[in-house]
Scaffold this active site. Sequence first.
Site, mmCIF file in Angstrom:
data_model
loop_
_atom_site.group_PDB
_atom_site.id
_atom_site.type_symbol
_atom_site.label_atom_id
_atom_site.label_comp_id
_atom_site.label_asym_id
_atom_site.label_seq_id
_atom_site.Cartn_x
_atom_site.Cartn_y
_atom_site.Cartn_z
ATOM 1 C CG ASN A 395 1.084 9.539 2.211
ATOM 2 O OD1 ASN A 395 1.528 10.671 2.351
ATOM 3 N ND2 ASN A 395 1.139 8.896 1.051
ATOM 4 C CG ASP A 396 -1.719 4.434 7.528
ATOM 5 O OD1 ASP A 396 -2.495 5.268 8.026
ATOM 6 O OD2 ASP A 396 -2.021 3.230 7.392
ATOM 7 C CG ASP A 397 3.871 4.544 9.999
ATOM 8 O OD1 ASP A 397 3.866 4.212 11.191
ATOM 9 O OD2 ASP A 397 3.752 3.724 9.070
ATOM 10 N NE ARG A 506 -5.152 6.214 10.529
ATOM 11 C CZ ARG A 506 -5.338 4.906 10.301
ATOM 12 N NH1 ARG A 506 -4.580 4.269 9.444
ATOM 13 N NH2 ARG A 506 -6.284 4.243 10.930
#
Length: 691
Positions: A395-397, A506
Amino acid sequence: MEGASPTASNRISQHVVDLRAKARSAAAATRDWLFSHQHADGHWCAELEGDSILQSEYILLLAWLGKERTEIAKRCAEQLLKQQEPSGAWTQFPGAPIDVGSSVKAYFALKLTGHDPAADYMIRARNVILEAGGADKVNSFTRFYLAMLGQIPFDLCPAVPPEMILLPNWSPINIYRMSSWSRTIFVPLAIVWAHRPTRDIAEDVSIRELFINEPKDWPELRCPGIEKPRGLFSWDRFFRTADSGLKLLEKYKLRPLRKRALRLSEQWLLDRCEQSDGPGAIFPPILWGAIALMTLGYSAESPEVRYMLDHLERLAIDEGPATRLQPCKSPVWDTSISLRALAAAGSGLSQPQTCRGVEWLLSKEVRVPGDWTNNVDCEPGGWFFEYENAFYPDNDDTSMGIMALVDQLAAANISLELHPGDTLANTSVVVGGRGIAEQLAGPSAALMEQAAAATRRGIAWMTAMQNHDGGWGAFDKNNDAEFLCHVPFADHNAMIDPSTPDLSARVIESFGRLGVTIDSPGKVGDVVRKAVAYIRANQMSDGSWFGRWGVNYIYGTWQCLVGLRAVGVPADDPAIEQGKLWLLAHQQACGGWGESCMTYEDPSLRGQGSPTASQTAWAMLGLIAAGGANLPQVVRGAQYLMDTQRPDGAWDEVEFTGTGFPRVFYLKYHYYPIYFPLLALAEWNRATARS
């Protein structure tokens, strides 16, 4: 500026005007630096630095293979000497207290590579290790290395039964309840535990001098922060009883499902080498994967083992007489943030360099199912962290990749907007903006449509990955079985992958960049509202937020402020105000911000540490999002960045500001002090220009 005299206000305003001009020059220098370090195919990838265990464990692998006196082993040993603290210890990050496991492994590695135990640095290491409790206090991973090299019996390692792979997904305990990184280590380690491969080494390179007690009397293994529970019934007691029971069954060879479990484990491991830089694309499972395959009978020169060893070698960096290894590589992450920073500084798709970067990023979109499909039914989408890791998008990338696409198009006056529907099926990403046909034609127009399609898939994937509490973890959905943290093997402090406020913020920031707010209708609006509630519920009493993936409360507070504001939470909202005040209260006299990894051990230290360019940039970005671009403190932050910038446009930063596993493993991203300050200065310039 309320209360200031007109003359003072004019002076302040003129100071900001002058500083903005300097900020533009500073940003231009950093932009040029980034372009000069871009790879020919369009991507960026900096060194990702970890601590000494990477060199130590590689040497221990080589020792198990009988290659501890090879040139590469000796070069890694040279790196260990460079990383040793004056006290004789090895630590998790510069300036940290001794880490016993790291120090024991480094000492052992040095002995194995021929270093004299009577040397001063070895004596200092031995003394400081014994003062800290000796090898008795090493963790489970280190015990496995010691067992493989004949220093302790395998029975002193925690049970890692390969039969776990047979448990169905509906079972309360199965491999998919573990975090992805634990899962990819568990499977090869289970093969090793079942076969117990041992190499006997010469007595003169053993490390019995580091033992205070006999290994059978060493303390129990336990996850950091989890004290030994009292009472008859507890998960701790349950798993320790299970550990003893499994070892008893092993002793009497009562393992009717072992062959089937090992066969499935072998195939599982090999499957995760497809479209990947090794299983999980990170150092530990690649290393254990090599050992596991060899214990199953693969030769060291077989294509399968060679694949593992080659990927380990690709993580090596030679410098002078020393070699250091990276835990993995970070090209998707570095490229996404570089593209965002460049877009903020005015370098959009009209420039061939950024266009190549976007093309490269789009080529890394995940289009095949991975482990996440065990509890999520969704079309594949999103991005991973490394060059190849198709089984494990995160999910971050994905959120950062989407924002890179959105920002790059926005720099060309083209917008990507999410049009929410009642369901994800009728939610769409549309392209808008004036003069599109004139600005982007031919291949660029196709690139724009690819970006829109990839964004739609990424948003749909992240929406499907939202946890029941409203937040997001990194790789899996609802991976929050806290009872698994009581397994003896869980002492690496990363057994599960629950929601975290920094990552959740984010994700909603990426939604906000597509026009979704807390007032949006339909499914996507519901997703954002639930996430905002989660972030609010996890704000600390002092106004800060915990940072799981960066150090630490500065990181979490920055990201939560930006994420909340991106989806329409007003600047005067109490949560925003409290977060802003916390950041302002922790600015240092020099104008910068800094925080140490020690805050994971002692949260009372939050907001304290040596000032760094990356953390100063995070604080500025949080304050700008909260409406504070013109605050004197933010102006001083911009001044600090410009004062500390090198002539070539970069910044120096020795501190580790990235987090792998809190309290266990930290990271130094070598581009953090490049693209984050560029993003902060560019955003500050834009915000002050509007005011």
